[in-house]
Write an enzyme that holds these catalytic residues in place. Sequence first.
Site, PDB file in Angstrom:
ATOM      1  N   SER A 165       0.835  -1.190   0.000  1.00 37.11           N
ATOM      2  CA  SER A 165       0.000   0.000   0.000  1.00 37.11           C
ATOM      3  C   SER A 165       0.877   1.249   0.000  1.00 37.11           C
ATOM      4  O   SER A 165       1.759   1.390  -0.833  1.00 37.11           O
ATOM      5  CB  SER A 165      -0.969  -0.042   1.186  1.00 37.11           C
ATOM      6  N   ASP A 206      -5.125  -4.107  -2.452  1.00 34.62           N
ATOM      7  CA  ASP A 206      -4.175  -3.706  -1.413  1.00 34.62           C
ATOM      8  C   ASP A 206      -3.518  -4.905  -0.722  1.00 34.62           C
ATOM      9  O   ASP A 206      -4.194  -5.802  -0.228  1.00 34.62           O
ATOM     10  CB  ASP A 206      -4.944  -2.875  -0.377  1.00 34.62           C
TER      11      ASP A 206
END
Length: 296
Positions: free
Chosen positions: A57, A171
Amino acid sequence: MIQEPRHEPSDAAPQAPGGKRIALVLGSGGARGIAHIGVIAHLEALGHRIVYISGCSMGALVGGIYAAGKLHVYESWLRALERRAVIGLLDLAFGRPGLFKGERLIGVLRELIGDHEIQDLPIGYTAVATDLVEQREIWLNRGPLFDAIRASIAIPTIFTPYELDGRLLVDGGLLNPVPIAPALNQHADLIVAVNLNANLQSERESPEQVEAGGSPATVVLPGLLDVMSMTMETMQNAITRLKLAAYSPDVVVEVPRDACSFYEFYRAAELIELGRIRAEAALGAVPAQRKPLGGA
């Protein structure tokens, strides 16, 4: 999971006498990830040399830009970013599985940083994403840098999933908020992990301390984006504790999870300084005069 290559140390970053070769693990946490910049700055001030980065991320984003040698460019851009400019970076994804497409943001960053192939970077780098269909962790260490970053930052329901090499990726923090495993097989003296889901800055009563029947506190209902991020962070906090216990990096830099909301990218100066302060607490201050290599 893609097999992680073992990287030889590069000559891209200087290492002071007495400095260490660092494998750096950068965790997920939205805008709190700006604190990664302060951590990197403190490592360099100590004379350490970052020879490898794994991240997911926001950690994948900051780490990838650092590996490309452009972190100073990104930092200057962030410091000038205003609240309304953050909103302007978000492109609504009507009728798609996510609030925002993420294409505008990646386009701005690609123009700012330039295109890079991961395998050509002077520092070993892995971005961690999650295969939504196969429900497993994916390590991205080859191919276009911003493809890997875009996949790794695809927060479910906020950014649309990213299609890459026949996979539907989101993610990496969904399964591994602090991706230590890719850093284990590298030529490094220390593994330093940055946890963006650490304990709250302010002390609060634990559930065991709250008595039934007491006066209820006033609860402010969060907005939609806040609920989404809080839900993700609740899950990530639990996973992070398990990962840190399982892999035990040499040093953990703890950044409180209430340092900012996940979208407050306009607080860059404050968050960079927070990262530096937290790194100093974990690693020590910069010495006034470094001892010579091998000195007493």
